[in-house]
Design a protein around this motif. Structure first.
Motif, PDB file in Angstrom:
ATOM      1  N   UNK A  99      57.428  -0.540  39.651  1.00 44.48           N
ATOM      2  CA  UNK A  99      58.533   1.151  39.395  1.00 44.48           C
ATOM      3  C   UNK A  99      58.283   1.509  41.336  1.00 44.48           C
ATOM      4  N   UNK A 100      58.755   1.780  42.445  1.00 42.23           N
ATOM      5  CA  UNK A 100      58.424   2.178  43.310  1.00 42.23           C
ATOM      6  C   UNK A 100      58.323   3.032  43.435  1.00 42.23           C
ATOM      7  N   UNK A 150      59.719   5.263  32.876  1.00 39.54           N
ATOM      8  CA  UNK A 150      60.986   5.342  34.259  1.00 39.54           C
ATOM      9  C   UNK A 150      61.614   4.711  34.434  1.00 39.54           C
ATOM     10  N   UNK A 151      61.023   3.515  33.647  1.00 37.83           N
ATOM     11  CA  UNK A 151      62.019   1.899  33.699  1.00 37.83           C
ATOM     12  C   UNK A 151      63.196   2.381  33.142  1.00 37.83           C
ATOM     13  N   UNK A 152      63.363   2.414  31.894  1.00 37.25           N
ATOM     14  CA  UNK A 152      64.203   2.788  30.689  1.00 37.25           C
ATOM     15  C   UNK A 152      65.144   3.620  32.046  1.00 37.25           C
ATOM     16  N   UNK A 153      65.154   4.709  32.344  1.00 36.69           N
ATOM     17  CA  UNK A 153      66.004   5.354  32.927  1.00 36.69           C
ATOM     18  C   UNK A 153      65.906   4.793  34.219  1.00 36.69           C
ATOM     19  N   UNK A 154      65.386   4.510  35.104  1.00 38.13           N
ATOM     20  CA  UNK A 154      66.599   3.072  36.363  1.00 38.13           C
ATOM     21  C   UNK A 154      67.386   2.700  35.760  1.00 38.13           C
ATOM     22  N   UNK A 155      67.515   1.922  34.640  1.00 36.22           N
ATOM     23  CA  UNK A 155      68.143   0.633  33.941  1.00 36.22           C
ATOM     24  C   UNK A 155      69.486   1.452  32.872  1.00 36.22           C
ATOM     25  N   UNK A 156      69.682   2.914  33.128  1.00 36.85           N
ATOM     26  CA  UNK A 156      70.042   3.521  32.945  1.00 36.85           C
ATOM     27  C   UNK A 156      70.888   3.857  33.875  1.00 36.85           C
ATOM     28  N   UNK A 157      70.273   4.598  34.659  1.00 37.54           N
ATOM     29  CA  UNK A 157      71.177   5.248  35.937  1.00 37.54           C
ATOM     30  C   UNK A 157      71.822   4.406  37.283  1.00 37.54           C
ATOM     31  N   UNK A 199      72.853 -21.647  34.055  1.00 34.90           N
ATOM     32  CA  UNK A 199      72.800 -21.106  36.157  1.00 34.90           C
ATOM     33  C   UNK A 199      71.333 -20.559  36.046  1.00 34.90           C
ATOM     34  N   UNK A 200      70.688 -21.146  37.155  1.00 35.54           N
ATOM     35  CA  UNK A 200      69.182 -20.179  37.571  1.00 35.54           C
ATOM     36  C   UNK A 200      68.821 -20.388  38.930  1.00 35.54           C
ATOM     37  N   UNK A 201      68.139 -18.328  38.927  1.00 41.18           N
ATOM     38  CA  UNK A 201      68.547 -18.741  40.312  1.00 41.18           C
ATOM     39  C   UNK A 201      66.672 -17.773  40.483  1.00 41.18           C
ATOM     40  N   UNK A 202      66.137 -18.385  41.816  1.00 47.12           N
ATOM     41  CA  UNK A 202      64.723 -17.748  41.704  1.00 47.12           C
ATOM     42  C   UNK A 202      65.079 -16.077  42.227  1.00 47.12           C
ATOM     43  N   UNK A 203      64.187 -15.523  41.330  1.00 46.50           N
ATOM     44  CA  UNK A 203      63.801 -13.810  41.671  1.00 46.50           C
ATOM     45  C   UNK A 203      62.721 -13.376  42.279  1.00 46.50           C
ATOM     46  N   UNK A 204      62.501 -13.784  43.781  1.00 47.29           N
ATOM     47  CA  UNK A 204      61.028 -14.116  44.602  1.00 47.29           C
ATOM     48  C   UNK A 204      60.460 -12.634  45.020  1.00 47.29           C
ATOM     49  N   UNK A 205      60.818 -11.225  44.133  1.00 43.38           N
ATOM     50  CA  UNK A 205      60.660  -9.965  44.927  1.00 43.38           C
ATOM     51  C   UNK A 205      60.579  -9.191  43.500  1.00 43.38           C
ATOM     52  N   UNK A 206      59.549  -7.989  43.663  1.00 45.64           N
ATOM     53  CA  UNK A 206      59.071  -7.444  42.648  1.00 45.64           C
ATOM     54  C   UNK A 206      60.369  -7.064  42.466  1.00 45.64           C
ATOM     55  N   UNK A 207      61.209  -6.042  44.159  1.00 42.93           N
ATOM     56  CA  UNK A 207      62.650  -5.356  43.766  1.00 42.93           C
ATOM     57  C   UNK A 207      63.318  -6.071  43.319  1.00 42.93           C
TER      58      UNK A 207
END
Length: 201
Positions: free
Chosen positions: A165-166, A175-182, A102-110
């Motif tokens: 990260x916005x 901050x990225x790790x906390x985003x993943x956890x939350x 399976x492959x899905x394009x991830x096209x935006x930063x978000x």
């Protein structure tokens, strides 16, 4: 006749491979080492960048962008190398994968943030969480973000996701790790909650 899939060479892709009939084909430490060796071996000749990965017992996820060669070529080589190793080690005959990847394009930063977080959260989004803390799951890139002093494979780029990260988040690895956890994430591939035995830790 199999239709050839076209991939955007400038995009990252969320790639998923599952074991045939959802069988656990990555269930031991040696299986996990062999899968990582397959990625390292192919990367040495056909470079690519990975932002996140998670190897589970019956499937794996990666967020990948090839540098020169096609995604199809890279995934074919990785999966063929692992399949040969698996068949040799276990005396297995026949295919081990459920179907083509399976492959899905991830096209935006978000979307890169969402998909990478979804990948990293796989061990705790099963019906029975495999670990209490994501940092304790050894077959994922999350511990390498959590502790940047840990050596990372040459294909992992740990600089991109934190920089996306916005506001009001800081653009840091912490901050990225906390985003993943939350935040619990859902992506197109997510049609069910996996039922599986955990791999060897």
């Amino acid at each position: 006749m199999t239709r050839r899939r076209e991939f955007n060479p400038d995009s990252y892709y969320h790639v998923v491979i599952r074991g045939n009939n959802r069988q656990a084909i990555f269930s031991t430490k040696e299986d996990m080492r062999e899968l990582m060796r397959a990625f390292l071996h192919v990367h040495a000749r056909y470079p690519f960048t990975i932002l996140a990965w998670c190897f589970m017992s019956n499937h794996y996820h990666i967020l990948i962008k090839p540098k020169q060669d096609s995604l199809s070529k890279i995934m074919s080589l990785v999966n063929r190398r692992y399949s040969h190793s698996y068949s040799k080690r276990y005396g297995h005959l026949g295919r081990i994968y459920q179907k083509r990847f399976f492959a899905k394009e991830v096209a935006s930063p978000y979307s890169l943030l969402v998909v990478s977080s979804y990948i990293h959260r796989n061990p705790i989004q099963t019906s029975t969480p495999m670990v209490k803390r994501l940092v304790h799951y050894p077959y994922s890139s999350f511990p390498l973000y959590w502790n940047e002093d840990l050596p990372a494979p040459p294909f992992l780029d740990r600089s991109i996701l934190p920089a996306l990260m916005p506001e009001p988040h800081e653009q840091t690895t912490d901050a990225y790790c906390q985003y993943c956890l939350k935040y619990r994430q859902n992506v197109e591939e997510d049609k069910h909650i996996e039922e599986m035995a955990p791999p060897e830790m």
